[in-house]
Design a protein around this motif. Sequence first.
Motif, PDB file in Angstrom:
ATOM      1  N   THR A 143      -4.286   1.850  49.079  1.00 56.16           N
ATOM      2  CA  THR A 143      -3.740   2.728  48.025  1.00 56.16           C
ATOM      3  C   THR A 143      -2.221   2.627  48.009  1.00 56.16           C
ATOM      4  O   THR A 143      -1.597   2.558  46.946  1.00 56.16           O
ATOM      5  CB  THR A 143      -4.156   4.198  48.287  1.00 56.16           C
ATOM      6  OG1 THR A 143      -5.511   4.226  48.697  1.00 56.16           O
ATOM      7  CG2 THR A 143      -3.952   5.064  47.071  1.00 56.16           C
ATOM      8  N   ASP A 172      -7.045   7.728  44.672  1.00 54.13           N
ATOM      9  CA  ASP A 172      -8.214   7.026  44.144  1.00 54.13           C
ATOM     10  C   ASP A 172      -7.820   5.594  43.727  1.00 54.13           C
ATOM     11  O   ASP A 172      -7.135   5.409  42.713  1.00 54.13           O
ATOM     12  CB  ASP A 172      -8.741   7.828  42.942  1.00 54.13           C
ATOM     13  CG  ASP A 172     -10.032   7.259  42.385  1.00 54.13           C
ATOM     14  OD1 ASP A 172     -10.370   6.114  42.733  1.00 54.13           O
ATOM     15  OD2 ASP A 172     -10.693   7.960  41.602  1.00 54.13           O
ATOM     16  N   ASP A 173      -8.258   4.593  44.489  1.00 48.38           N
ATOM     17  CA  ASP A 173      -7.866   3.200  44.206  1.00 48.38           C
ATOM     18  C   ASP A 173      -8.271   2.740  42.807  1.00 48.38           C
ATOM     19  O   ASP A 173      -7.555   1.980  42.160  1.00 48.38           O
ATOM     20  CB  ASP A 173      -8.502   2.245  45.231  1.00 48.38           C
ATOM     21  CG  ASP A 173      -7.801   2.332  46.565  1.00 48.38           C
ATOM     22  OD1 ASP A 173      -6.848   3.133  46.672  1.00 48.38           O
ATOM     23  OD2 ASP A 173      -8.198   1.618  47.495  1.00 48.38           O
ATOM     24  N   SER A 174      -9.423   3.224  42.330  1.00 50.20           N
ATOM     25  CA  SER A 174      -9.862   2.749  41.011  1.00 50.20           C
ATOM     26  C   SER A 174      -8.896   3.250  39.925  1.00 50.20           C
ATOM     27  O   SER A 174      -8.629   2.547  38.952  1.00 50.20           O
ATOM     28  CB  SER A 174     -11.301   3.182  40.715  1.00 50.20           C
ATOM     29  OG  SER A 174     -11.354   4.575  40.553  1.00 50.20           O
ATOM     30  N   TRP A 189      -8.964  11.845  43.265  1.00 47.27           N
ATOM     31  CA  TRP A 189      -9.578  11.644  44.586  1.00 47.27           C
ATOM     32  C   TRP A 189     -10.939  11.014  44.337  1.00 47.27           C
ATOM     33  O   TRP A 189     -11.706  11.513  43.507  1.00 47.27           O
ATOM     34  CB  TRP A 189      -9.730  12.978  45.340  1.00 47.27           C
ATOM     35  CG  TRP A 189     -10.104  12.724  46.780  1.00 47.27           C
ATOM     36  CD1 TRP A 189     -11.335  12.427  47.262  1.00 47.27           C
ATOM     37  CD2 TRP A 189      -9.214  12.701  47.902  1.00 47.27           C
ATOM     38  NE1 TRP A 189     -11.274  12.213  48.625  1.00 47.27           N
ATOM     39  CE2 TRP A 189      -9.979  12.379  49.042  1.00 47.27           C
ATOM     40  CE3 TRP A 189      -7.832  12.902  48.055  1.00 47.27           C
ATOM     41  CZ2 TRP A 189      -9.420  12.264  50.312  1.00 47.27           C
ATOM     42  CZ3 TRP A 189      -7.280  12.791  49.321  1.00 47.27           C
ATOM     43  CH2 TRP A 189      -8.071  12.481  50.425  1.00 47.27           C
ATOM     44  N   ASP A 190     -11.209   9.935  45.037  1.00 50.25           N
ATOM     45  CA  ASP A 190     -12.455   9.200  44.841  1.00 50.25           C
ATOM     46  C   ASP A 190     -13.668  10.142  44.931  1.00 50.25           C
ATOM     47  O   ASP A 190     -13.827  10.853  45.926  1.00 50.25           O
ATOM     48  CB  ASP A 190     -12.537   8.110  45.926  1.00 50.25           C
ATOM     49  CG  ASP A 190     -13.675   7.152  45.651  1.00 50.25           C
ATOM     50  OD1 ASP A 190     -14.131   7.111  44.502  1.00 50.25           O
ATOM     51  OD2 ASP A 190     -14.100   6.464  46.590  1.00 50.25           O
TER      52      ASP A 190
END
Length: 542
Positions: free
Chosen positions: A28, A73-75, A324-325
Amino acid sequence: MACYQCSQTAHGKGCFSNSGVCGKQMGTSALQDLIVEINKEIGQLANAGKLTPEMRAFFLESMFSTLTNVNFDDSRMVDYIRKGQVLLAAAKGESKSVNDFASEPDHWLEVAETYSHAARQKNLDPDAFGLIELATYGIKGACAYMFHAEAVKKQAPDAYPDQEANQVIDGLLKIMAAMLEPTKHDLLALSLEVGALNVSVMKMLSDSHRALLGIPSPHEVSCKLKPGPCILVSGHDLADLKILLEQTEGKGVNIYTHGEMLPAHSYPELRKHKHLAGNWGGAWWEQHGDFKAFPGAILMTSNCLTAPTRSYRDRIFTAGPVGWDGIPHVQGHDFSQLVDCAVNKAKPATGDEVSTHPAEKVTVGFGYETVEGVTDTLLGAIKGGQLKDVFLVGGCDGREAGRSYFTDLVKQSPDSSVILTLGCGKFRFNDQELGNLGESGIPRLLDIGQCNDAYSAVVIANGLADKLNVKMSDLPLHFAISWLEQKAVAVLLSMLHLNMKNIYLGPNLPAFLTPNLVKALVDNYNLKLTGDAEKDLKEMLQ
Ligand code: SF4
């Protein structure tokens, strides 16, 4: 990973392992660094006169997403990167969509390697690199404030002129571009320029809040829950809160503020909604205790988010730049899922719940207009000797033990002083009964508002200096500022730009400042690290 942008950084030096103290993961962090680099390229386009409204909006939101405790959240990071690529391609005359760019984080992690901390630092003198980091973090903070101002402006289009916003955003982007050619610029001057631009940003945010929500005025806020379904709103976004209050009118759901949303109760256009029922809990870092004890649904509108625990993971939502994922994200301003959760899924409050904050009620709403309204009384108190000192104590709060300094300082402040406070640092002492200033009826503790309401503090100080016919630096005004993340860096740069000296900053000094840079700040601004509250207080009062 290599991240040292906030005060919690590991061992006061930097988060250099697989995850940061805040819970941010190595990947991240790298993706966020790549977002910053994309915005430097957008800065070059701004210099070439090729900036579009989409690029402006992208700059503010994507930079905001890289602040401490905003988006894990990486996405979502990959979404920003792909969108940035579309904008850069469009500037070259290429028509592309996000689908033309990879959606796998691994691809972008490889690209991000080129812009790693080590790669960026290569061939740069450590002081020059420290100044680049200082300016970058200040710009991140300014972008966060400007993002809020633009969000409010959507509901109050006349809040400030578009031209004013455009000039400031162009100015920030120019500095972003300048950081690609650091040897060609005076980097200290660039950092102070960020501070100057951030003063304008804070003014626009202040103006926009007033245009949409009315003039803040003193109001006593209950810190207890009322029986019934409820929603807790945390973060800083007052525009989101207004829309949520409108969407929940007459639905039998009570809305509570948390952390930096507490000043919402100052504004008449928010207060008029009777289901804005009170405040719950303390500063952001207490959220695990406060969110667990809060029975209803929770909305996080901006920083500071920490890892949601199982006890409330199924009833928390994010909005705007926050992520947040696995946590549902509010799209647009449709809060129906959040409201449904409060009514049908979460428990109603009983009224017996207990938060981490000891106060049963607190008073807010001492913006510059309210203080200006009692200027004559304050001047009379100065002349009569009842008011000898004014302290500005506030900023961001955090978990570090050294932050009890600010509580001790306020508790020991003399009766002949007034404390102006702002930001979530106030939760360290806003339960204290400090009484009134002499017979004036003016409370000794005046809550100005959110951290961005540092602008109000500047207006108050300027106003007093004018009336007393002295320079602001000649006022018996003392600063004790707690910092955590990059908005505080922006505010600190603004204070330095305004030539405010003798600031006590704590609980530590930013890790990204080299010894030479710290020395320069000490020599030029007499910046001091907070130490022993009693000793520092004596020094301030001398
Ligand atoms: Fe560490 Fe702060 Fe960076 Fe998080 S934001 S990784 S705590 S320096």
